[in-house]
Design an enzyme around this catalytic site. Structure first.
Site, short mmCIF file in Angstrom:
data_model
loop_
_atom_site.label_atom_id
_atom_site.label_comp_id
_atom_site.label_asym_id
_atom_site.label_seq_id
_atom_site.Cartn_x
_atom_site.Cartn_y
_atom_site.Cartn_z
N ALA A 156 40.41 39.25 22.51
CA ALA A 156 40.19 38.40 21.34
C ALA A 156 40.52 36.96 21.73
O ALA A 156 41.52 36.70 22.40
CB ALA A 156 41.06 38.84 20.18
N LYS A 157 39.67 36.03 21.30
CA LYS A 157 39.90 34.61 21.59
C LYS A 157 40.64 34.02 20.39
O LYS A 157 40.02 33.50 19.45
CB LYS A 157 38.57 33.90 21.84
CG LYS A 157 38.70 32.50 22.43
CD LYS A 157 37.31 31.96 22.78
CE LYS A 157 37.38 30.54 23.30
NZ LYS A 157 37.97 30.44 24.64
N SER A 158 41.95 34.13 20.42
CA SER A 158 42.76 33.72 19.28
C SER A 158 43.63 32.53 19.63
O SER A 158 44.01 32.33 20.80
CB SER A 158 43.65 34.88 18.80
OG SER A 158 44.67 35.14 19.74
#
Length: 346
Positions: A156-158
């Site tokens: 996830a690109k968080s």
């Protein structure tokens, strides 16, 4: 690199003035890092502004939101159109496009469920990163380990994940390097602070698999396809640290980095300390695609010629990549359909 502001930002379905795109200091994202985002380049080929693999980037954005249980009121199609609308409205390209989904001002505390979801799309002019295509960069292996499986989701690109990235980047800079490479929890090569890593060793292109705490990079995927089409042998495997030192070539890939050669690791030359032939071949193909000097099937979502008159009601469309010529067309899985956006009524 300083941000050069544009005129409009897309917020929850409307284009608003740049200076009005603000959040409250008590927004959940400020205190707990509850955001997911994308970074996407919009190029300026002769046919008009083109957002690189827009659909894949937005799908990853929505996947990241799903992992973090963030409900989003917009589907992939709507968000792709919103990106095109934003770029067309601001009339600035080439540029960087930043869609971000965050938890806003609701309740205090770790529980995020009662904080509203806010969606923004921003674009602004942006240049090369890490020296660009003709210069290699000097990097170090970071003392900071990449986030471990079952701690924070690496796929996830968080926003929260990038605190780890900041530690890697800051350490590299204060020690005189352009970038750092993080190892995973088991001591194998993972990625840079914001880039995937490739090495060339004994005529094979090697990159770490997603299981090594690696973000599934869109540019990474593009480079793997380019390598297949150039008949370069590919291996996805765990990479021991010492392979960075004995590699014939090494390079970063990413939205910002595009394809950036690595000329040294921990002050040890990679190969001869320059751009190797495999890196150069992949670079050449990649930049030909995004500059539209040659026709290739990697997706470029076009805002179209009408975007150049954005103030008067722009038209945005997808290029139909089924018409692409060239020897790699038969392997293409990136089929776009021509689409129209309604006139800008903001």
């Amino acid at each position: 690199m300083a941000i050069e502001k544009s005129e409009k930002i897309w917020h929850n379905g409307k284009l608003i003035p740049w200076d009005d795109a603000t959040i409250h200091v008590m927004s959940h994202v400020v205190h707990y890092g509850s955001s997911v985002f994308e970074g996407i380049r919009c190029y300026a080929p002769p046919s008009g502004p083109a957002i690189f693999r827009a659909t894949e980037h937005i799908q990853r954005l929505l996947d990241s939101a799903k992992v973090y249980r963030i409900d989003v009121d917009y589907n992939r199609e709507q968000l792709v159109k919103a990106m095109l609308e934003t770029v067309a409205s601001n009339g600035a390209w080439p540029c960087y496009v930043r869609p971000i989904i965050l938890r806003g001002y609701g309740e205090a505390g770790v529980n995020p469920f009662n904080s509203p979801t806010e969606v923004y799309i921003i674009n602004y002019p942006w240049g090369k990163y890490l020296g660009g295509e003709n210069e290699g960069c000097d990097v170090c292996v970071s003392s900071w380990t990449r986030i471990a499986p079952n701690t924070l989701p690496a796929m996830a690109k968080s926003g929260a994940n990038y605190m780890n990235s900041q530690l890697i980047k800051m350490e590299a800079i204060v020690n005189g390097f352009a970038e750092g490479i993080a190892l995973d929890i088991n001591g194998f090569v993972s990625e840079g602070s914001g880039e995937n890593v490739f090495i060339v060793h004994r005529e094979k292109l090697i990159t770490a698999p997603l299981g090594n705490s690696v973000l599934p990079g869109i540019t990474r995927d593009s480079v793997l396809q380019i390598a297949r089409d150039l008949d370069i042998p590919i291996v996805e495997q765990m990479i021991p640290r010492e392979m960075l030192y004995i590699a014939d070539e090494a390079f970063f890939t990413g939205t910002a980095a595009e394809v950036t050669p690595i000329r040294s690791v921990d002050k040890i030359k990679v190969g001869k300390g320059g751009i190797g032939p495999v890196t150069k071949a992949i670079q050449k193909e990649f930049y030909a695609i995004v500059a539209r000097r040659e026709e290739r099937p990697l997706r470029l979502a076009h805002a179209g010629a009408g975007a150049q008159q954005a103030a008067g009601g722009s038209v945005a469309r997808f290029l139909n990549s089924e018409q692409f010529a060239g020897r790699v067309s038969s392997r293409s899985v990136f089929i776009c359909r021509t689409r129209q956006l309604p006139p800008d009524t903001s």
